[in-house]
Design an enzyme around this catalytic site. Structure first.
Site, PDB file in Angstrom:
ATOM      1  N   ARG A   1       0.825  -1.213   0.000  1.00  0.00           N
ATOM      2  CA  ARG A   1       0.000   0.000   0.000  1.00  0.00           C
ATOM      3  C   ARG A   1       0.858   1.261   0.000  1.00  0.00           C
ATOM      4  O   ARG A   1       0.496   2.274  -0.627  1.00  0.00           O
ATOM      5  CB  ARG A   1      -0.929  -0.024   1.218  1.00  0.00           C
ATOM      6  CG  ARG A   1      -1.935   1.111   1.302  1.00  0.00           C
ATOM      7  CD  ARG A   1      -2.926   0.808   2.407  1.00  0.00           C
ATOM      8  NE  ARG A   1      -3.947   1.843   2.539  1.00  0.00           N
ATOM      9  CZ  ARG A   1      -3.956   2.777   3.499  1.00  0.00           C
ATOM     10  NH1 ARG A   1      -2.952   2.815   4.380  1.00  0.00           N
ATOM     11  NH2 ARG A   1      -4.920   3.659   3.572  1.00  0.00           N
TER      12      ARG A   1
ATOM     13  N   HIS B   1       0.360   4.457  -2.533  1.00  0.00           N
ATOM     14  CA  HIS B   1       0.096   5.814  -2.053  1.00  0.00           C
ATOM     15  C   HIS B   1       1.248   6.762  -2.363  1.00  0.00           C
ATOM     16  O   HIS B   1       1.035   7.972  -2.483  1.00  0.00           O
ATOM     17  CB  HIS B   1      -0.206   5.785  -0.557  1.00  0.00           C
ATOM     18  CG  HIS B   1      -1.582   5.287  -0.238  1.00  0.00           C
ATOM     19  ND1 HIS B   1      -2.296   5.683   0.873  1.00  0.00           N
ATOM     20  CD2 HIS B   1      -2.391   4.411  -0.905  1.00  0.00           C
ATOM     21  CE1 HIS B   1      -3.478   5.077   0.870  1.00  0.00           C
ATOM     22  NE2 HIS B   1      -3.547   4.298  -0.189  1.00  0.00           N
TER      23      HIS B   1
ATOM     24  N   ASP C   1       8.266   8.720  -5.896  1.00  0.00           N
ATOM     25  CA  ASP C   1       9.461   9.466  -5.504  1.00  0.00           C
ATOM     26  C   ASP C   1       9.823   9.322  -4.026  1.00  0.00           C
ATOM     27  O   ASP C   1      10.673  10.044  -3.517  1.00  0.00           O
ATOM     28  CB  ASP C   1       9.291  10.948  -5.837  1.00  0.00           C
ATOM     29  CG  ASP C   1       8.095  11.587  -5.129  1.00  0.00           C
ATOM     30  OD1 ASP C   1       7.425  10.881  -4.322  1.00  0.00           O
ATOM     31  OD2 ASP C   1       7.824  12.777  -5.372  1.00  0.00           O
TER      32      ASP C   1
ATOM     33  N   SER D   1       8.130  10.163  -1.477  1.00  0.00           N
ATOM     34  CA  SER D   1       7.698  11.292  -0.652  1.00  0.00           C
ATOM     35  C   SER D   1       6.856  10.859   0.544  1.00  0.00           C
ATOM     36  O   SER D   1       6.848  11.533   1.581  1.00  0.00           O
ATOM     37  CB  SER D   1       6.921  12.310  -1.493  1.00  0.00           C
ATOM     38  OG  SER D   1       5.775  11.727  -2.076  1.00  0.00           O
TER      39      SER D   1
ATOM     40  N   ASN E   1      -3.802   8.531   4.689  1.00  0.00           N
ATOM     41  CA  ASN E   1      -2.675   7.853   5.334  1.00  0.00           C
ATOM     42  C   ASN E   1      -2.702   7.923   6.857  1.00  0.00           C
ATOM     43  O   ASN E   1      -2.131   7.060   7.524  1.00  0.00           O
ATOM     44  CB  ASN E   1      -1.354   8.467   4.853  1.00  0.00           C
ATOM     45  CG  ASN E   1      -1.126   8.301   3.373  1.00  0.00           C
ATOM     46  OD1 ASN E   1      -1.488   7.279   2.797  1.00  0.00           O
ATOM     47  ND2 ASN E   1      -0.530   9.304   2.743  1.00  0.00           N
TER      48      ASN E   1
ATOM     49  N   THR F   1      -6.667  -8.130  -2.209  1.00  0.00           N
ATOM     50  CA  THR F   1      -6.786  -9.549  -1.880  1.00  0.00           C
ATOM     51  C   THR F   1      -5.976  -9.910  -0.639  1.00  0.00           C
ATOM     52  O   THR F   1      -6.101 -11.016  -0.108  1.00  0.00           O
ATOM     53  CB  THR F   1      -6.344 -10.430  -3.069  1.00  0.00           C
ATOM     54  OG1 THR F   1      -6.676 -11.792  -2.794  1.00  0.00           O
ATOM     55  CG2 THR F   1      -4.849 -10.334  -3.324  1.00  0.00           C
TER      56      THR F   1
ATOM     57  N   THR G   1      -9.210 -15.337   2.352  1.00  0.00           N
ATOM     58  CA  THR G   1      -7.773 -15.632   2.431  1.00  0.00           C
ATOM     59  C   THR G   1      -7.013 -14.318   2.583  1.00  0.00           C
ATOM     60  O   THR G   1      -6.452 -13.796   1.624  1.00  0.00           O
ATOM     61  CB  THR G   1      -7.286 -16.374   1.170  1.00  0.00           C
ATOM     62  OG1 THR G   1      -7.670 -15.612   0.007  1.00  0.00           O
ATOM     63  CG2 THR G   1      -7.885 -17.765   1.076  1.00  0.00           C
TER      64      THR G   1
END
Length: 320
Positions: free
Chosen positions: A63, A67, A75, A77, A95, A195, A242
């Site tokens: 993730r 993001h 980059d 950041s 976030n 998933t 799962t």
């Protein structure tokens, strides 16, 4: 379900990466071959150790790469802490209290700095750990294209504006992905990253209490865990079948209205084009794996800093 076509698709991934390298000439899968030849092995071991200690963290670092790339490109950041000059993206709405796995990046970066100081960028670390986490969960592999440099600043307002939200419908998702140069198909297949991992009650509360496109028994079960008020940080699996296996159960869940987030379930209930992709992936894991790998390569190429742009941070949490 195991991929019987794994070797064949791995060859396709290599050919696909080489063709992209030839066309764009920006990033290369062998970028560190001479400057830090053990880089990929160091990262792989770091990811393996982190997931062994906490199964969930692999989804968290996947993730982070998503993001990061949606805010001014891939980059690094998202890794920056607050400074007197800018506000961190870590406290942006998508976030805040949910982005995690920063210590995994710190640990891997420290090992890389010992092996080859000032060589491997934090942005590249994010790209590699995303791939390695997927592989550890049983998903596809691909040749990660490398050579990104790190940004000198963060952009909190852009993080608030451009990172896809769990409340988005197909139209919002399509626009969000298009804004960074990703296609409709990329949007559907990259959503399949759900998933694996967990989500907070705050992200799915509205879906389970207000939406009608959800299995009634599934919604009632979740309402006990996530009432209309309170329990904001209670966690539930994004894929209830799962949660730590990279497979097509995510798409199969959507077929029976058991998507945890509104932004997940909307892929099947509201748009014929996205429904066709969901049905295809639900039935064909090899197709999903192949397309996911290709889309991750495309996402990883969103506006990378190269050549003299940016820097190679010594510490991923702050500019040099």
């Amino acid at each position: 379900m195991k991929m019987v076509c794994g070797k064949f698709y791995f060859l396709l991934f290599v050919i696909f990466c080489l063709s992209l390298n030839n066309v764009e000439g920006k990033l290369s899968s062998n970028y560190y071959a001479s400057t830090c030849p053990n880089a990929l092995d160091i990262v792989k071991e770091g990811v393996k150790d982190a997931i062994r200690k906490e199964a969930r963290v692999g989804a968290s670092i996947l993730r982070l790469h998503f993001h990061d790339c949606f805010v001014n490109g891939c980059d690094g950041s998202i890794l920056l802490d607050d400074t007197p000059n800018f506000k961190s993206e870590k406290t942006a709405a998508p976030n805040n209290n949910s982005a995690r796995g920063f210590e995994v990046v710190d640990n891997i970066k420290a090992q890389l700095e010992k092996a080859c100081p000032g060589v491997v960028s934090c942005a590249d670390i994010l790209a590699i750990i995303a791939r390695d986490a997927v592989v550890r969960y049983g998903g596809p592999t691909w040749k990660v294209r490398l050579g990104r440099r790190d940004s000198l600043t963060a952009n909190r307002s852009a993080a608030n504006a451009f990172i896809p939200q769990p409340s988005f419908d197909v139209s919002n998702l399509t626009s969000s992905f298009a804004a960074v140069g990703l296609s409709f198909k990329d949007m559907v297949v990259l959503s399949g990253g759900h998933t694996v991992g967990l989500a907070r009650c705050a992200t799915f509360r509205t879906h389970i209490h207000n939406d009608t496109d959800i299995n009634t028994a599934f919604a009632n079960y979740l309402k006990k865990k996530c009432p209309l008020t309170g329990n904001t940080n209670v966690l539930e699996p994004l894929d209830y079948q799962t949660k730590y296996t990279f497979d097509v159960k995510y798409y199969q869940n959507l077929l029976v209205k058991k998507g945890l987030l509104h932004s997940d379930q909307t892929l099947y209930n509201t748009d014929k084009k996205s429904e066709s992709h969901v049905k295809r992936y639900a039935m064909d894991q090899c197709k999903f794996f192949k397309d996911f790998a290709k889309s991750m390569i495309r996402m990883g190429n969103i506006k990378p800093l190269t050549r003299s742009n940016g820097e190679i941070r010594r510490n991923c949490r702050k500019p040099n």
